[in-house]
Every structure is written in structure tokens, then in C-alpha cells.
Design a protein around this motif. Structure first.
Motif, PDB file in Angstrom:
ATOM      1  N   ILE A   1     115.700  -5.832  47.465  1.00  0.00           N
ATOM      2  CA  ILE A   1     114.374  -5.250  47.717  1.00  0.00           C
ATOM      3  C   ILE A   1     113.875  -4.495  46.481  1.00  0.00           C
ATOM      4  O   ILE A   1     112.721  -4.649  46.059  1.00  0.00           O
ATOM      5  CB  ILE A   1     114.409  -4.324  48.946  1.00  0.00           C
ATOM      6  N   ILE A   2     114.732  -3.691  45.892  1.00  0.00           N
ATOM      7  CA  ILE A   2     114.261  -2.895  44.747  1.00  0.00           C
ATOM      8  C   ILE A   2     114.007  -3.788  43.533  1.00  0.00           C
ATOM      9  O   ILE A   2     113.051  -3.580  42.776  1.00  0.00           O
ATOM     10  CB  ILE A   2     115.253  -1.744  44.435  1.00  0.00           C
ATOM     11  N   PHE A   3     114.829  -4.841  43.372  1.00  0.00           N
ATOM     12  CA  PHE A   3     114.560  -5.781  42.269  1.00  0.00           C
ATOM     13  C   PHE A   3     113.218  -6.474  42.491  1.00  0.00           C
ATOM     14  O   PHE A   3     112.375  -6.550  41.594  1.00  0.00           O
ATOM     15  CB  PHE A   3     115.682  -6.822  42.168  1.00  0.00           C
ATOM     16  N   SER A   4     113.031  -6.969  43.708  1.00  0.00           N
ATOM     17  CA  SER A   4     111.841  -7.763  43.989  1.00  0.00           C
ATOM     18  C   SER A   4     110.572  -6.909  43.965  1.00  0.00           C
ATOM     19  O   SER A   4     109.595  -7.225  43.272  1.00  0.00           O
ATOM     20  CB  SER A   4     112.004  -8.434  45.355  1.00  0.00           C
ATOM     21  N   GLU A   5     110.593  -5.818  44.725  1.00  0.00           N
ATOM     22  CA  GLU A   5     109.402  -4.954  44.783  1.00  0.00           C
ATOM     23  C   GLU A   5     109.192  -4.211  43.466  1.00  0.00           C
ATOM     24  O   GLU A   5     108.073  -3.854  43.121  1.00  0.00           O
ATOM     25  CB  GLU A   5     109.562  -3.924  45.923  1.00  0.00           C
ATOM     26  N   GLY A   6     110.295  -3.987  42.754  1.00  0.00           N
ATOM     27  CA  GLY A   6     110.197  -3.232  41.499  1.00  0.00           C
ATOM     28  C   GLY A   6     110.027  -4.116  40.275  1.00  0.00           C
ATOM     29  O   GLY A   6     108.956  -4.130  39.659  1.00  0.00           O
ATOM     30  N   VAL A   7     111.064  -4.896  39.958  1.00  0.00           N
ATOM     31  CA  VAL A   7     111.037  -5.675  38.703  1.00  0.00           C
ATOM     32  C   VAL A   7     110.124  -6.896  38.840  1.00  0.00           C
ATOM     33  O   VAL A   7     109.246  -7.120  38.009  1.00  0.00           O
ATOM     34  CB  VAL A   7     112.476  -6.104  38.309  1.00  0.00           C
ATOM     35  N   SER A   8     110.331  -7.683  39.894  1.00  0.00           N
ATOM     36  CA  SER A   8     109.553  -8.929  40.020  1.00  0.00           C
ATOM     37  C   SER A   8     108.063  -8.649  40.146  1.00  0.00           C
ATOM     38  O   SER A   8     107.236  -9.417  39.671  1.00  0.00           O
ATOM     39  CB  SER A   8     110.029  -9.747  41.226  1.00  0.00           C
ATOM     40  N   LYS A   9     107.712  -7.537  40.779  1.00  0.00           N
ATOM     41  CA  LYS A   9     106.279  -7.208  40.929  1.00  0.00           C
ATOM     42  C   LYS A   9     105.757  -6.331  39.791  1.00  0.00           C
ATOM     43  O   LYS A   9     104.627  -5.846  39.853  1.00  0.00           O
ATOM     44  CB  LYS A   9     106.030  -6.543  42.288  1.00  0.00           C
ATOM     45  N   GLY A  10     106.590  -6.110  38.771  1.00  0.00           N
ATOM     46  CA  GLY A  10     106.117  -5.422  37.566  1.00  0.00           C
ATOM     47  C   GLY A  10     105.968  -3.917  37.705  1.00  0.00           C
ATOM     48  O   GLY A  10     105.326  -3.272  36.879  1.00  0.00           O
ATOM     49  N   ARG A  11     106.580  -3.324  38.728  1.00  0.00           N
ATOM     50  CA  ARG A  11     106.439  -1.865  38.886  1.00  0.00           C
ATOM     51  C   ARG A  11     107.413  -1.095  37.996  1.00  0.00           C
ATOM     52  O   ARG A  11     107.149   0.037  37.607  1.00  0.00           O
ATOM     53  CB  ARG A  11     106.671  -1.467  40.344  1.00  0.00           C
ATOM     54  N   ILE A  12     108.592  -1.684  37.763  1.00  0.00           N
ATOM     55  CA  ILE A  12     109.597  -1.037  36.909  1.00  0.00           C
ATOM     56  C   ILE A  12     110.233  -2.103  36.023  1.00  0.00           C
ATOM     57  O   ILE A  12     110.121  -3.306  36.294  1.00  0.00           O
ATOM     58  CB  ILE A  12     110.723  -0.333  37.733  1.00  0.00           C
ATOM     59  N   THR A  13     110.905  -1.651  34.972  1.00  0.00           N
ATOM     60  CA  THR A  13     111.597  -2.596  34.079  1.00  0.00           C
ATOM     61  C   THR A  13     112.982  -2.919  34.653  1.00  0.00           C
ATOM     62  O   THR A  13     113.496  -2.213  35.531  1.00  0.00           O
ATOM     63  CB  THR A  13     111.796  -1.987  32.685  1.00  0.00           C
ATOM     64  N   LEU A  14     113.572  -3.948  34.079  1.00  0.00           N
ATOM     65  CA  LEU A  14     114.941  -4.304  34.471  1.00  0.00           C
ATOM     66  C   LEU A  14     115.895  -3.139  34.197  1.00  0.00           C
ATOM     67  O   LEU A  14     116.782  -2.838  35.014  1.00  0.00           O
ATOM     68  CB  LEU A  14     115.372  -5.555  33.682  1.00  0.00           C
ATOM     69  N   GLU A  15     115.703  -2.472  33.064  1.00  0.00           N
ATOM     70  CA  GLU A  15     116.584  -1.340  32.722  1.00  0.00           C
ATOM     71  C   GLU A  15     116.417  -0.211  33.744  1.00  0.00           C
ATOM     72  O   GLU A  15     117.395   0.427  34.139  1.00  0.00           O
ATOM     73  CB  GLU A  15     116.270  -0.799  31.314  1.00  0.00           C
ATOM     74  N   GLN A  16     115.191   0.026  34.170  1.00  0.00           N
ATOM     75  CA  GLN A  16     114.989   1.068  35.201  1.00  0.00           C
ATOM     76  C   GLN A  16     115.685   0.677  36.501  1.00  0.00           C
ATOM     77  O   GLN A  16     116.272   1.516  37.182  1.00  0.00           O
ATOM     78  CB  GLN A  16     113.486   1.285  35.447  1.00  0.00           C
ATOM     79  N   PHE A  17     115.609  -0.600  36.838  1.00  0.00           N
ATOM     80  CA  PHE A  17     116.271  -1.065  38.063  1.00  0.00           C
ATOM     81  C   PHE A  17     117.774  -0.775  38.001  1.00  0.00           C
ATOM     82  O   PHE A  17     118.361  -0.231  38.957  1.00  0.00           O
ATOM     83  CB  PHE A  17     116.021  -2.576  38.236  1.00  0.00           C
ATOM     84  N   VAL A  18     118.389  -1.123  36.881  1.00  0.00           N
ATOM     85  CA  VAL A  18     119.839  -0.912  36.746  1.00  0.00           C
ATOM     86  C   VAL A  18     120.155   0.587  36.792  1.00  0.00           C
ATOM     87  O   VAL A  18     121.118   1.018  37.427  1.00  0.00           O
ATOM     88  CB  VAL A  18     120.353  -1.562  35.437  1.00  0.00           C
ATOM     89  N   ALA A  19     119.308   1.368  36.122  1.00  0.00           N
ATOM     90  CA  ALA A  19     119.544   2.820  36.111  1.00  0.00           C
ATOM     91  C   ALA A  19     119.444   3.390  37.526  1.00  0.00           C
ATOM     92  O   ALA A  19     120.305   4.164  37.961  1.00  0.00           O
ATOM     93  CB  ALA A  19     118.536   3.509  35.186  1.00  0.00           C
ATOM     94  N   LEU A  20     118.430   2.985  38.268  1.00  0.00           N
ATOM     95  CA  LEU A  20     118.191   3.536  39.610  1.00  0.00           C
ATOM     96  C   LEU A  20     119.284   3.182  40.609  1.00  0.00           C
ATOM     97  O   LEU A  20     119.606   3.966  41.502  1.00  0.00           O
ATOM     98  CB  LEU A  20     116.879   2.976  40.172  1.00  0.00           C
ATOM     99  N   THR A  21     119.794   1.977  40.483  1.00  0.00           N
ATOM    100  CA  THR A  21     120.680   1.459  41.532  1.00  0.00           C
ATOM    101  C   THR A  21     122.157   1.485  41.159  1.00  0.00           C
ATOM    102  O   THR A  21     122.996   1.247  42.019  1.00  0.00           O
ATOM    103  CB  THR A  21     120.286   0.009  41.894  1.00  0.00           C
ATOM    104  N   SER A  22     122.444   1.794  39.889  1.00  0.00           N
ATOM    105  CA  SER A  22     123.847   1.743  39.473  1.00  0.00           C
ATOM    106  C   SER A  22     124.200   2.877  38.497  1.00  0.00           C
ATOM    107  O   SER A  22     125.038   3.722  38.789  1.00  0.00           O
ATOM    108  CB  SER A  22     124.134   0.368  38.852  1.00  0.00           C
ATOM    109  N   THR A  23     123.521   2.902  37.346  1.00  0.00           N
ATOM    110  CA  THR A  23     123.932   3.838  36.288  1.00  0.00           C
ATOM    111  C   THR A  23     123.695   5.297  36.690  1.00  0.00           C
ATOM    112  O   THR A  23     124.593   6.143  36.555  1.00  0.00           O
ATOM    113  CB  THR A  23     123.170   3.536  34.982  1.00  0.00           C
TER     114      THR A  23
END
Ligand code: DUC
Ligand code: ZN
Ligand code: ZN
Length: 479
Positions: free
Chosen positions: A353-375
Motif C-alpha cells: 500500500i505505501i509503495f503503491s500510494e506513495g512511490v507509484s503515485k509519485g507522492r514520495i521517492t523510493l528512498e523515502q519509502f525505504v526509510a519510512l518502512t524499514s530504515t
């Protein structure tokens, strides 16, 4: 003898800090090398066209959690681990309960034994629901010595909520022992008053759950939680922020330099209060606390994520089924909203969900996704650098991710022992095709394969991030 156990070739390796197209070598369950080309591996995994991400770190999940009434949440550690792996998550931090009138040590042993049966690498938050002198002075130091570095408190829920005085006691204990305090911020008295009034007026359907706890009760408790933490000079993380009013309080604290972090969850960018107004008992499927808000609020939460006010996205996974005897309907399908358990399952859905709503829809970068959900969650909970990143020496926990794959979420895909998902029918772009935990392939093309009992306990030690700032009013800190 090959130099590496596994080479992952040709993927786009992403961390919270950047991405690079490179190969990755795994040896003895750890990342051993990142290089343009890695040869000499016993097993080669081709990752052309895939992202290679650190395994998800979910620092807020309720798994097989005993309740005060003697029941235990329906999702046990084996099924929850399978669900986590299905969704690309490899590490979870769960909750050891405490019940009023009892201590915490027995629960620690019991819960550790439960978690040891699963496959997920795991740590624990210790809930403090009864801040007696015995618990604070004698028992907390023992659970800290056993590897717990976060104390969880509730400012609402009967019988879990703490008075301000007891909350201060927990903050002081955390300060003394180098722990983070995580806080469920909603005002107990205000919710109790509104709940009684709604029920007296015959407004009992699931949708009134949201009416009983509007944003103002979350904002007030967030403000108070932060103010008292400032008074004591103790770092806190505000759990599951659902609305701008609460996020604003966190942003203000951060701007003043306080160690206050904010977490949100997929439900607060996808579900709405209107979902709880579905016909009959259906609305119960979406009941969690804080309550889902509306689409405008989703946009504001994304804004707060982008600005860094909210830097962790956890699931708040809660294993209540829809129809089971321990699930949403445990008090009957006509039960008033007050008697329907709060919480929704979400371990497997979090990353997609966060990848799709965030990265795929251009709301956040891939790096932000990794930071939010893992790092970020790994860092904040003192699990870094072992977890939450891809670097030599870190555990080889990975999610191989197809960023183009379109999937419609169904309950079967969640692979949990729960009879529904609140995200049924949601279309996502981006899906994990393989999950690797400490160098072992535990999910391939949706098939989970891992030995029950193979999950490792992650004891946590002291870490700098939760060190108090050394700033107190008048410079005075009572002993
Ligand atoms: N809210 C919580 O605070 N805990 C469990 C589930 C939920 O919705
Ligand atoms: Zn909570
Ligand atoms: Zn929770």
C-alpha cells in the motif's frame, strides 16, 4: 568453496540513502558485499528489473497478544510471520501486555515463548498499564536487561490508560534506563463521555466509533503526551497519527528541538470514516483507533510524511477476525461500537500500500519509502545497522520487489489466519516477489516457506538516539 552463499544479480539496490544498480553477495546470513559484479556464489538469484529493498521492519504489530479477559489475539506468530513474509516484512516489534493488578515479568517469559514459535525476527515493546512501585523500580530494570528498550503507554482504553502521574512515572523510568516511550494518544475521559452519550442516544452502529473519538481527542492527548515528555526530558514516539491536528503538535515539538517522533499507518491514508458506515456489521471491519478520517486528511498525512514530521509507517496489525468467536463479532453482530474490538490486520498489506500510494503515485521517492518502512523504524528502535538497511555486516533481510506488478488485494494474498482484509479490492502497483530473511528465501512468488521457530529474538541494548537532551525546566530534575 564459493565465496558467497547467494549472489543477487542485476537489481536496483535501494536504501534509505540512495539507489544503485549492483550485485549483492550474502554470506552466513549477512550482507557480505555490494559490487558491480559478484561471481563465486553457490546460488544466483537474477533480479533484472526488480528493486532489491531491505526487508520491511514493522515496529508496531499486535501478534498473539493476550488480553485482560484471558483471550489471545487470533493471529499467532506462525500465521503472522507468514503474512509478514508475504508482504516483504522480515522484522516485527510486538507488545508484551501488562494487566492492572499484575506485574510484567511473568508476561515477558510467556510472550517470549509464544514469539519463539514464529519465523519473524522480533523484539518487544513492554506495555505499562499499572505503574506500581514494584513494576517501575524492580521489574522494568529486569526487562530492560533482557533486551527491551521501549515502554508503551496508552492514554485511553479501559483498563489500560494511565493517569498523568503514572505516565510521568513511566517517562522517568524510561529516562533512567535508556528506553524510548511509545504513546497511544487519545483522551480517555473525553472518549468515555462521548461514547456513553452516543450509546444513550441509541447511536450504536460501527460508524459511531469515529464520532466517539474525533481528531480533537487525539490532538489533546498528543499535546499532553509531548508536554509531559518535555517536562521529564524523555524522548517519545507518538503512535498511529491519523490527522493533521495531532501531526501539528508533533511538528511544533520537533521545531523546538524535542526528541519527538511520529508514526502513521496505511489505514490513515486509505480508509475513511465512511467505510465504517457500510451496511449491517460490515463497518466493524474498518474499526481501529484512532478512527480512520477522510480523504482530505489522507492528503494532509502524506504532506506530513513528505515533510518528515511522520517518519515511520507501521501496520498496527491486530489479528481480530470478522466472524470468529474472538473477533469483531465476539459480542454479537448487534453489539454497540464500544463492545467491538478495535484493530485491523495489516502486516502483509503495509509495504504494497505505501509503495503503491506513495512511490507509484509519485507522492514520495523510493528512498523515502525505504526509510519510512524499514530504515527509520529500525533506527528509532535501536535495531540499526543490523536491520533496516543494505550494507556489509547487516542481516541479509531483503524484499525483491517488482515495481510494475499490478495486484488487486484479496484476503487470500494476505496469507494471515484472519477471514478478511480491510483492503479487499484495493488495486496496487508494486509487489514483493521474494522475501529473504537472514539469507534464507522465505517467500518466493507468494509461496511462504520457513520453519516455525526459526525467527530470532532481537534483544536491544543502549543506543544514542533515545539519550535525553539534558534540558529541563529551570535545569531542575528531581532524583
Ligand atoms: N488501536 C490500538 O491502539 N491498538 C490496537 C489496534 C487499534 O486499532
Ligand atoms: Zn494504539
Ligand atoms: Zn497498536
Amino acid at each position: 568453496m564459493p565465496e558467497f552463499d547467494i549472489a543477487i544479480r542485476g537489481g536496483q539496490v535501494a536504501t534509505g540513502f540512495g539507489t544503485a544498480r549492483c550485485d549483492l553477495g550474502i554470506r552466513a546470513g549477512r550482507i557480505a558485499a555490494l559490487a558491480e559484479r559478484i561471481d563465486g556464489a553457490a546460488q544466483v538469484i537474477e533480479a533484472d528489473g526488480l528493486l532489491v529493498l531491505p526487508g520491511g521492519v514493522d515496529t508496531h504489530c499486535h501478534i498473539e497478544q493476550p488480553e485482560a479477559n484471558g483471550t489471545v489475539h487470533e493471529s499467532d506468530f506462525v500465521s503472522a510471520s507468514a503474512s509478514a513474509f508475504a508482504g516483504g516484512t522480515t522484522t516485527g516489534i510486538c507488545f508484551i501486555p501488562q494487566f492492572k493488578g499484575a506485574g510484567i515479568l511473568d508476561r515477558f517469559a510467556d510472550y517470549r515463548a509464544r514469539a519463539a514459535k514464529g519465523m519473524l525476527d522480533h523484539g518487544f515493546h513492554q506495555i505499562i498499564a499499572d505503574a506500581t512501585e514494584e513494576v517501575i523500580e524492580r521489574e522494568v530494570p529486569q526487562v530492560v536487561a533482557a533486551g527491551i528498550r521501549s515502554l508503551k503507554v496508552f492514554l485511553t482504553y479501559e483498563p489500560l490508560h494511565l493517569s498523568d502521574r503514572d505516565y510521568i512515572r513511566v517517562l522517568l523510568a524510561a529516562r533512567k534506563h535508556g528506553c524510548l516511550v511509545t504513546v497511544h494518544c487519545e483522551n480517555y475521559e473525553a472518549i468515555d463521555w462521548r461514547t456513553r452519550a452516543l450509546i444513550d442516544a441509541g447511536m450504536t452502529a460501527p460508524k459511531y466509533h469515529a464520532w466517539s473519538r474525533p481528531p480533537v481527542v487525539e490532538r489533546e492527548a498528543t499535546h499532553r503526551a509531548i508536554a509531559l515528555a518535555e517536562l521529564v526530558d524523555q524522548p517519545i514516539q507518538v503512535f498511529h497519527v491519523s490527522c493533521e491536528e495531532a501531526a501539528e503538535e508533533i511538528a511544533r515539538a520537533q521545531a523546538r528541538g524535542l526528541k519527538v517522533w511520529g508514526e502513521t499507518c496505511p489505514q490513515y491514508v486509505t480508509l475513511t470514516a465512511a467505510d465504517m458506515d457500510r451496511p449491517g456489521f460490515e463497518g466493524a471491519k474498518f474499526m481501529c483507533s484512532p478512527a480512520p478520517r477522510d480523504a482530505d486528511e489522507h492528503a494532509r498525512i502524506w504532506d506530513r510524511i513528505r515533510r518528515g514530521t511522520l517518519d515511520v509507517v507501521s501496520s498496527d496489525h491486530c489479528g481480530y477476525s470478522f466472524g470468529g468467536t474472538l473477533g469483531k463479532a465476539q459480542n454479537g453482530r448487534d453489539a454497540p461500537f464500544r463492545d467491538i474490538p478495535n484493530g485491523i490486520p495489516g502486516l502483509a498489506a503495509r509495504l504494497p500500500i505505501i509503495f503503491s500510494e506513495g512511490v507509484s503515485k509519485g507522492r514520495i521517492t523510493l528512498e523515502q519509502f525505504v526509510a519510512l518502512t524499514s530504515t527509520n523504524p529500525a533506527r528509532l528502535m535501536g535495531l540499526a545497522p543490523r536491520k533496516g538497511t543494505i550494507q556489509p555486516g547487516a542481516d541479509a533481510d531483503l524484499a525483491l520487489w517488482d515495481p510494475r506488478r499490478k495486484v488487486t488485494i484479496t484476503n487470500a494474498l494476505m496469507q494471515h489466519a484472519i477471514d478478511y482484509t480491510p483492503y479487499e479490492g484495493l488495486e496496487v502497483t508494486g509487489w514483493p516477489v521474494m522475501t529473504i530473511r537472514r539469507g534464507e528465501v522465505v517467500m518466493r512468488d507468494g509461496k511462504v516457506q520457513a520453519e516455525p521457530g526459526s525467527g530470532q529474538y532481537l534483544p536491544r541494548g543502549p543506543y544514542d538516539l533515545v539519550r535525553p537532551r539534558g534540558v529541563t525546566p529551570n535545569g531542575f530534575m528531581p532524583a
